[in-house]
Scaffold this motif. Structure first.
Motif, PDB file in Angstrom:
ATOM      1  N   ASP A 147       7.892  42.929  19.877  1.00  0.00           N
ATOM      2  CA  ASP A 147       8.692  43.017  20.539  1.00  0.00           C
ATOM      3  C   ASP A 147       8.790  41.223  21.490  1.00  0.00           C
ATOM      4  O   ASP A 147       9.954  41.712  22.127  1.00  0.00           O
ATOM      5  N   SER A 148       7.844  41.001  21.019  1.00  0.00           N
ATOM      6  CA  SER A 148       8.844  39.633  22.082  1.00  0.00           C
ATOM      7  C   SER A 148       9.485  39.166  21.018  1.00  0.00           C
ATOM      8  O   SER A 148      10.652  37.999  22.076  1.00  0.00           O
ATOM      9  N   LEU A 149       9.638  38.243  20.046  1.00  0.00           N
ATOM     10  CA  LEU A 149      10.986  38.669  19.047  1.00  0.00           C
ATOM     11  C   LEU A 149      11.950  39.420  18.966  1.00  0.00           C
ATOM     12  O   LEU A 149      13.326  38.505  19.285  1.00  0.00           O
ATOM     13  N   ASP A 150      11.372  40.122  19.333  1.00  0.00           N
ATOM     14  CA  ASP A 150      12.619  41.498  19.490  1.00  0.00           C
ATOM     15  C   ASP A 150      13.495  40.423  21.160  1.00  0.00           C
ATOM     16  O   ASP A 150      15.073  40.992  21.442  1.00  0.00           O
ATOM     17  N   ALA A 162      22.826  28.083  31.561  1.00  0.00           N
ATOM     18  CA  ALA A 162      22.191  27.889  30.812  1.00  0.00           C
ATOM     19  C   ALA A 162      20.719  26.694  30.929  1.00  0.00           C
ATOM     20  O   ALA A 162      20.310  26.764  32.038  1.00  0.00           O
ATOM     21  N   GLY A 163      20.041  26.575  29.462  1.00  0.00           N
ATOM     22  CA  GLY A 163      18.655  26.044  29.715  1.00  0.00           C
ATOM     23  C   GLY A 163      17.444  27.645  30.146  1.00  0.00           C
ATOM     24  O   GLY A 163      16.310  27.248  30.039  1.00  0.00           O
ATOM     25  N   LEU A 164      17.993  28.697  30.205  1.00  0.00           N
ATOM     26  CA  LEU A 164      16.805  29.743  29.842  1.00  0.00           C
ATOM     27  C   LEU A 164      16.798  29.774  28.759  1.00  0.00           C
ATOM     28  O   LEU A 164      15.583  30.697  28.395  1.00  0.00           O
ATOM     29  N   GLY A 165      16.975  29.446  27.633  1.00  0.00           N
ATOM     30  CA  GLY A 165      16.618  29.814  26.544  1.00  0.00           C
ATOM     31  C   GLY A 165      16.429  28.411  25.720  1.00  0.00           C
ATOM     32  O   GLY A 165      17.641  27.484  25.399  1.00  0.00           O
ATOM     33  N   SER A 166      16.521  28.374  24.705  1.00  0.00           N
ATOM     34  CA  SER A 166      16.791  27.118  23.268  1.00  0.00           C
ATOM     35  C   SER A 166      16.988  27.403  22.683  1.00  0.00           C
ATOM     36  O   SER A 166      17.331  28.587  22.193  1.00  0.00           O
ATOM     37  N   ALA A 170      16.095  28.618  12.714  1.00  0.00           N
ATOM     38  CA  ALA A 170      16.040  28.979  10.764  1.00  0.00           C
ATOM     39  C   ALA A 170      14.211  29.007  10.093  1.00  0.00           C
ATOM     40  O   ALA A 170      13.887  27.585  11.007  1.00  0.00           O
ATOM     41  N   VAL A 171      14.051  29.929  10.449  1.00  0.00           N
ATOM     42  CA  VAL A 171      12.599  29.666   9.243  1.00  0.00           C
ATOM     43  C   VAL A 171      12.637  30.642   8.483  1.00  0.00           C
ATOM     44  O   VAL A 171      13.812  31.550   8.186  1.00  0.00           O
ATOM     45  N   PRO A 172      11.846  30.053   7.187  1.00  0.00           N
ATOM     46  CA  PRO A 172      12.713  31.226   6.201  1.00  0.00           C
ATOM     47  C   PRO A 172      11.376  31.797   6.281  1.00  0.00           C
ATOM     48  O   PRO A 172      10.346  32.843   6.973  1.00  0.00           O
ATOM     49  N   PRO A 173      12.541  33.433   4.430  1.00  0.00           N
ATOM     50  CA  PRO A 173      11.325  34.538   4.595  1.00  0.00           C
ATOM     51  C   PRO A 173       9.799  34.400   4.596  1.00  0.00           C
ATOM     52  O   PRO A 173       9.322  33.525   4.041  1.00  0.00           O
ATOM     53  N   GLY A 174       8.558  35.324   5.092  1.00  0.00           N
ATOM     54  CA  GLY A 174       7.602  35.171   5.039  1.00  0.00           C
ATOM     55  C   GLY A 174       6.891  34.133   5.947  1.00  0.00           C
ATOM     56  O   GLY A 174       5.887  34.260   5.812  1.00  0.00           O
ATOM     57  N   THR A 175       7.423  33.833   7.015  1.00  0.00           N
ATOM     58  CA  THR A 175       7.361  33.434   8.261  1.00  0.00           C
ATOM     59  C   THR A 175       5.997  33.930   9.106  1.00  0.00           C
ATOM     60  O   THR A 175       6.709  35.275   9.487  1.00  0.00           O
ATOM     61  N   ARG A 180       7.798  32.930  14.165  1.00  0.00           N
ATOM     62  CA  ARG A 180       8.943  33.342  14.270  1.00  0.00           C
ATOM     63  C   ARG A 180       9.443  33.665  15.474  1.00  0.00           C
ATOM     64  O   ARG A 180      10.104  33.051  15.936  1.00  0.00           O
ATOM     65  N   VAL A 181       8.245  34.399  16.312  1.00  0.00           N
ATOM     66  CA  VAL A 181       8.701  34.171  17.604  1.00  0.00           C
ATOM     67  C   VAL A 181       8.949  32.812  18.567  1.00  0.00           C
ATOM     68  O   VAL A 181      10.040  32.858  19.504  1.00  0.00           O
ATOM     69  N   VAL A 182       8.140  32.363  17.992  1.00  0.00           N
ATOM     70  CA  VAL A 182       7.867  29.914  18.785  1.00  0.00           C
ATOM     71  C   VAL A 182       9.426  29.781  18.230  1.00  0.00           C
ATOM     72  O   VAL A 182      10.426  28.918  18.986  1.00  0.00           O
ATOM     73  N   ALA A 183       9.639  30.026  16.950  1.00  0.00           N
ATOM     74  CA  ALA A 183      10.971  29.532  16.737  1.00  0.00           C
ATOM     75  C   ALA A 183      12.238  30.467  17.487  1.00  0.00           C
ATOM     76  O   ALA A 183      13.557  29.720  17.370  1.00  0.00           O
ATOM     77  N   ALA A 184      11.905  31.519  17.296  1.00  0.00           N
ATOM     78  CA  ALA A 184      13.615  32.553  17.871  1.00  0.00           C
ATOM     79  C   ALA A 184      13.385  32.047  20.007  1.00  0.00           C
ATOM     80  O   ALA A 184      14.195  31.828  20.586  1.00  0.00           O
ATOM     81  N   ALA A 185      12.517  30.781  20.100  1.00  0.00           N
ATOM     82  CA  ALA A 185      12.871  30.196  21.587  1.00  0.00           C
ATOM     83  C   ALA A 185      12.826  28.821  21.340  1.00  0.00           C
ATOM     84  O   ALA A 185      12.639  28.250  22.467  1.00  0.00           O
TER      85      ALA A 185
END
Length: 189
Positions: A147-150, A162-166, A170-175, A180-185
């Motif tokens: 849910d966090s990722l979505d 601006a600044g509410l998110g970075s 991109a992360v490879p498949p299988g991460t 993936r949540v951390v990368a989305a942020a």
């Protein structure tokens, strides 16, 4: 609309990690660009206090302090910060908190329904940041992480200020899901 994610698991972990900090931890670097553990704790503390207030819940605890962030994690204040993380989780668990809107910047309001969905993701991401900075484990249930990722993937590119998110990384498949949540942020894993 589906129910927002449950912020309580991350709030409990956040509170536990705060209690485990020692006097050397505030100066440690974090995965957040240029932020120390003390900066991160200060950011989350202020965010928790603000989001508890926006949710309409009373702030029970000390008033804001002008002390530097690193001072916030020494001694008894750690328990106050842990309290605010848990208070945030309780406040946003009440459906009434998700009505109306509130300002995020001068002249810019954000619907509280969106805040109620983003606040748990903030605790998830920053909890992981704190754990990684201090070499501690951090794990959340997969449904909470999904849910966090979505939420992050939907919110960050369209953030009203601006600044509410970075920019997501991109992360490879299988991460793993947490990475993936951390990368989305916007964090590198």
């Amino acid at each position: 609309m589906t129910e927002p994610p449950d912020p309580r698991p991350a709030a409990r972990q956040w509170a536990g990690m705060l209690g485990a900090l020692d006097d050397d931890d505030p100066v440690r670097p974090t995965p957040c660009t240029d932020d120390t553990v003390g900066d991160l704790v200060d950011h989350v503390d202020k965010g928790c206090r603000g989001l508890v207030t926006v949710a309409g819940a009373p702030l029970i605890g000390p008033d804001d302090t002008a002390e530097p962030a690193a001072a916030h994690v020494r001694g008894d204040p750690r328990q106050d910060l842990a309290h605010y993380a848990v208070a945030l989780a309780a406040a946003w668990s009440d459906p009434r908190a998700r009505t109306g809107s509130s300002p995020v910047a001068p002249g810019v309001d954000l619907p509280n329904a969106i805040r109620g969905r983003i606040a748990p993701a903030e605790l998830d991401v920053h909890g992981c940041d704190l754990a990684r900075a201090n070499g501690r484990p951090f794990a959340l249930p997969d449904d909470v992480l999904r849910d966090s990722l979505d939420r992050l993937l939907a919110f960050v590119p369209t953030a009203p200020v601006a600044g509410l998110g970075s920019e997501p990384v991109a992360v490879p498949p299988g991460t793993p899901l947490l990475d993936r949540v951390v990368a989305a942020a916007g964090r590198r894993t």
